[in-house]
Design an enzyme around this catalytic site. Structure first.
Site, short mmCIF file in Angstrom:
data_model
loop_
_atom_site.label_atom_id
_atom_site.label_comp_id
_atom_site.label_asym_id
_atom_site.label_seq_id
_atom_site.Cartn_x
_atom_site.Cartn_y
_atom_site.Cartn_z
N ASP A 399 36.67 -42.13 0.27
CA ASP A 399 35.59 -42.65 -0.98
C ASP A 399 34.59 -43.51 -0.13
O ASP A 399 34.29 -43.12 1.12
CB ASP A 399 36.36 -43.58 -1.77
N ASP A 513 30.02 -38.19 -7.22
CA ASP A 513 30.19 -39.42 -8.23
C ASP A 513 29.10 -39.88 -8.76
O ASP A 513 27.89 -39.87 -8.20
CB ASP A 513 31.16 -40.38 -7.47
N GLU A 516 25.96 -39.46 -13.47
CA GLU A 516 25.41 -39.50 -15.03
C GLU A 516 23.95 -39.57 -15.33
O GLU A 516 23.57 -38.90 -16.32
CB GLU A 516 26.33 -40.60 -15.94
N ARG A 595 31.85 -35.96 -11.50
CA ARG A 595 32.16 -36.49 -12.48
C ARG A 595 31.32 -36.26 -13.80
O ARG A 595 31.87 -36.33 -14.88
CB ARG A 595 32.04 -37.94 -12.40
N ASP A 611 37.81 -42.77 -13.78
CA ASP A 611 38.34 -43.88 -13.44
C ASP A 611 39.67 -44.46 -14.65
O ASP A 611 39.16 -45.61 -14.88
CB ASP A 611 37.31 -45.17 -13.07
N HIS A 669 44.68 -40.82 -6.34
CA HIS A 669 43.58 -41.55 -5.87
C HIS A 669 43.68 -42.82 -6.42
O HIS A 669 44.20 -43.26 -7.54
CB HIS A 669 42.24 -40.93 -6.48
#
Length: 929
Positions: A399, A513, A516, A595, A611, A669
């Site tokens: 990450d 990630d 959006e 994502r 998440d 994860h």
């Protein structure tokens, strides 16, 4: 109440209300009246409501009425379930005055508690003004029509003249597009197939209502009405587009991305599509936007509807059953897929949006990650512990911890100094390395010290505000600019950054990630400017009540359009750039996990469900999540195993590892500041259970890989709802606590704490225990199965042949081991299966012919392996064992290519022939007598 009369398309006379028939409609004798389509399928209900409404109205007039103006009978005529919302605005107390100012009916009704909406108080009367079809002409592929609105609706900038385009693209696909007749509008820049000729024998028939304009679509074989858009008026303003339809049943799926059951509730629920960074929560709009639904009709037929539109959108569902599409931009561009079975609907959908990419073989192994590895050495220690316990693992991930100051394309020179050595070690052990990337590029470094920002600024590759300057938000590194992936030049810059980083850290896959895109601010450091892009006349029911909530301003400028139009495409465009870069850097099939997603994304990436939390309900919700993405054409999908946030108990993590071993994409994860949850940190019993189920997954990799080949080739689903295989069985329509791999492997996980059994539905037929071969003959019933903590229930469907392999600790090791073919005989002693095999990583192996494809058959006690296509890779693999479930009588002998072979036969009717030593590249037959 208007009456309708069917007319042919040859001539369109001028009476106010009529039907126009097309494609397979049965003409109505001249002069015969027809009830308005608003009432299709509801005749008796309507008659009763009509009679009671008139009675109530007359009585109330006689008795002095009720307080306030008398309600006209036309409003009382509308049953509650058929009231289509005329005032969908949130955070507004809808009064009678507000409602009637729109020309709508107002009747108060009890409302449910909380935020849930119930029967709308303000709804359309049957005669609310809509568009009229002024003309309709035949074209080579279908029809073109002109729609005219003579009375304005209640949103600004009504578009008075619309163009209707209808194309009968295939026998199972209809394309209906409505747009501004006079001016171009934004349309989604998605490549779609162009029909070359009109469908000759469509499964559908299409009628039109002229005034008010409406579409009536039927399935020819059954007469089922699939769409009837006359139930509410068509509204097409510049920033408010709305069209509603009745539905033929309540069994509706899709419309992502949301958290909830697989089967949607039609009890006045609204699903919003606007990409948003938020932990998966019921009723919220989540990371991706998928304006596609699948609907199961009575009798087992299925159809699908796709609205190709990327603007902020909501879909309102109601118990009529009915559905309303509302979007605030673009055009109404519909594709309807006629199936007729659900598998075919999804295939037909992907024929439009594109089939998913073939993943590399290693992507189907087990992946391990966490946020909170404090150094590359700590990451390495986890990898070594996994090897020490011989627990399968194909890829280690990092990450944002690895970055220097959370900046893309850097790694921490102190804490992650040994990262290049770690990656080298992974490669030596046949393992891979995947790292995270965010689209927010740090903007506060001294000029000349951070090339990604300096060069992106120089080339003009970031989202700009309305003043033409880079829009600055805030993400992990602090203030950031956002890469504009709608600009082809940004793809080149992205590639150059990745090439430079790969020279130091030779990563194998990329995890994108925050795309959006996510922003810790609302809009930008300066907020958002006034105007109708950031504050449109209507805002769908988005989390935060604003388009800019935790993202960038809708008015931000991008190369292809404004962000208002492109927001939902951001993750797709980044995935496309990232997959392309990986191919150019590595020359092999890319692994990208994203994502945010949009239709066609399966061509470039997989998806993880975001998440989630370390809770039992989150584990359950992962199943409808992954099954929904199977519908969306993104088969490489999974949730964070054991949960991302919170702390997973040993029992929860063990059960979740069992379920997660059957996610198509399997990754454990975890967040920072929580205890570790990789398999090595638990008790010996739990660790062993986790290891065993991963070994089971690895043994099934040849079967799983073949399913992905079929997904890539023709759009089959990998993880599959039970109703896809048993669409006529109504008991399967709501099942989302179990799922299938392909047609034939049934997964029944434990989803509750403190139990040693699980109850699952077993569809009609014979099913075999995957581990023992023992059979159960089900009539289609719920069965209680033993499920101690170390056991996951797996059943093989009769008639299937599964290619499996002796598992190793990596997919690379597994690929070299002998195959075991599991044959599950049907009640007629037949079975079928197949195997796709290639080198597991080269580009376009099927397209180039560099693969082997085998078909396995059993009939009359003879197993045959037939090679339909061969390549050199197949010569390196052998078939070691054949296990045949359901052999009712003990054989006296077994013949392999005519030569007798030793065998074993158990009381549970399992015949096993071992030590076959057959090359995969050679066909063979095996007979038992």
């Amino acid at each position: 109440m208007k009456s309708y009369q069917k007319l042919t398309t040859a001539a369109l006379p001028q009476p106010a209300a009529c039907w126009v028939e097309e494609e397979g409609a049965t003409p109505t004798p001249a002069g015969r009246g027809k009830l308005a389509p608003w009432w299709v399928g509801s005749g008796l209900l309507v008659a009763a409501v009509l009679l009671s409404a008139i009675t109530v109205w007359v009585l109330r007039q006689v008795s002095g009425g009720w307080p306030g103006p008398a309600l006209p009978p036309k409003c009382l005529l509308v049953p509650e379930s058929h009231r289509f919302d005329c005032y969908p605005e949130r955070r507004v107390v809808v009064t009678q005055e507000l409602c009637e100012s729109r020309g709508c009916c107002f009747i108060e009704s009890p409302q449910p508690a909380g935020d849930k909406r119930g029967v709308p108080w303000c709804f359309y009367p049957p005669d609310f003004p809509s568009y009229t079809m002024e003309s309709l002409n035949q074209t080579a592929l279908g029809m073109v029509g002109l729609l005219v609105r003579r009375e304005k609706a209640y949103y600004p900038r009504d578009i008075e003249m619309l163009r209707l385009d209808v194309e009968f693209e295939t026998d199972t696909r209809l394309h209906i597009k409505i747009t501004d007749a006079a001016n171009p509008r934004y349309e989604v820049p998605l490549e779609v197939p162009r029909a070359m000729k009109r469908a000759e024998n469509p499964l559908y028939s299409l009628d039109f209502s002229r005034d008010p304009f409406g579409v009536l679509l039927r399935r020819r074989a059954t007469g089922t009405v699939l769409l009837n858009t006359t139930v509410a008026p068509l509204i097409f303003a510049d920033q408010f587009l709305q069209i509603a339809t009745s539905l033929p049943s309540r069994f509706l799926y899709g419309l992502g991305e949301h958290r909830g059951t697989l089967l949607h509730s039609l009890d006045w629920s609204t699903l919003t599509l606007w990409a948003r960074d938020v932990s998966p929560t019921e009723s919220f709009n989540l990371y991706g936007a998928h304006p596609f639904y699948l609907l199961m009709e009575e009798g087992g037929d299925a159809h699908g509807v796709f609205l190709l539109n990327s603007n902020a959108m909501e879909v309102a569902l109601q118990p009529a059953p009915g559905l309303t599409w509302r979007t605030i931009g673009g055009v109404l561009d519909f594709y309807i897929f006629l199936g007729p079975d659900p598998n075919m609907v999804i295939q037909q959908y992907q024929q439009v949006i594109g089939f998913p990419a073939m993943p590399p073989f290693w992507a189907l192994g087990f992946h391990l990650c966490r946020w909170g590895y404090r150094s590359s050495n700590e990451t390495w220690q986890t990898v070594r512990a996994m090897r020490n316990y011989q627990i399968p693992q194909d890829a280690q991930w990092n990450d944002i911890d690895y970055m220097d100051g959370y900046r893309d394309f850097t790694f921490d020179p102190q804490k992650f100094a040994s990262l290049p050595s770690l990656v080298e070690d992974l490669h030596k052990h046949g393992q891979r390395y995947v790292m995270i990337l965010d689209p927010g590029i740090s903007s506060t470094n001294p000029h000349g010290s951070y090339w990604p920002f300096d060069e992106g600024l120089r080339r003009g590759l970031f989202l700009n505000n309305t003043q033409g300057q880079p829009l600055i938000g805030q993400v992990w590194p602090g203030f950031t600019a956002f890469a504009d992936f709608s600009n082809p030049d940004t793809h080149q810059w992205w590639l150059e950054n990745l090439q430079s980083f790969h020279a130091h850290v030779p990563f194998d896959g990329l995890w994108i990630d925050m795309n959006e895109p996510s922003n810790f601010m609302d809009g930008s450091e300066d907020g958002c400017p006034p105007g109708e892009l950031d504050n449109p006349p209507y805002t769908p029911a988005v989390l935060g009540d604003s388009l800019s909530a935790k993202t960038v301003c809708a008015s931000a400028k991008q190369k292809a359009s404004v962000h208002y139009n492109l927001h939902n495409l951001y993750g797709l465009m980044e995935a496309k750039a990232t997959a392309s870069a990986l191919i150019q850097i590595r020359g092999k099939r890319p692994l990208v996990i994203s994502r945010s997603t949009f239709p066609s994304q399966g061509r470039y990436s997989g998806h993880w469900l975001g998440d989630n939390r370390s809770q039992w309900k989150d584990m359950y919700y992962s199943i409808p999540g992954l099954l929904s993405f199977s519908l969306f054409g993104i088969p490489l999908v999974g949730a964070d195993i054991c949960g991302f946030s919170g702390s997973a108990s040993e029992e929860l993590c063990t059960r979740w590892m069992q379920l997660g071993a059957f996610y198509p994409f399997a990754r454990n994860h975890n967040t920072q500041n929580e205890k570790a949850q990789d398999p090595t940190v638990f008790s010996p019993a739990a660790r062993t259970a986790m290891k065993d189920v991963l070994l089971t997954r690895y043994s099934l990799l040849p079967f799983l890989y073949t399913l992905f080949h079929r997904a890539h080739l023709q759009g089959d689903t990998v993880a599959r709802p039970l109703f896809f295989e048993f669409p006529w069985d109504v008991a399967t329509l709501g099942l989302d606590r179990q799922f299938l791999w392909g047609r034939s492997l049934l997964v029944t996980p434990v989803l509750e704490p403190g139990v040693d059994s699980v109850t699952g539905y077993v569809p009609r037929g014979v099913w075999y225990d995957f581990y023992t071969g023992s059979s159960v003959n089900s009539s289609g019933e719920m069965l209680k199965m033993s499920a101690p903590l170390e056991h996951l229930n797996l059943h093989v469907r009769e008639g299937a042949i599964l290619p499996t392999q002796k598992p190793g600790t990596t997919s690379e090791v597994t690929r070299g081991n002998p195959l075991r073919l599991i044959v599950a005989l049907s009640q007629s002693a037949a079975a079928w299966g197949d195997l796709f095999w290639d080198d597991g990583e080269s580009l376009d192996t099927f397209e180039r012919g560099s693969y082997s494809y085998l078909v396995f058959n059993v009939s009359q006690n003879i197993f045959t392996s037939t090679i339909l296509h061969a390549s050199t890779e197949a010569t390196e693999v052998t078939i070691g064992t054949l296990s045949i479930f359901g052999v009712r009588e003990p054989p006296s002998k077994v013949l392999l290519n005519g030569q007798e072979k030793p065998f074993s036969y158990l009381d549970n009717q399992v015949l096993t022939v071992s030590n076959l030593g057959l090359s995969l590249s050679q066909g063979f037959s095996l007979q038992w007598l």
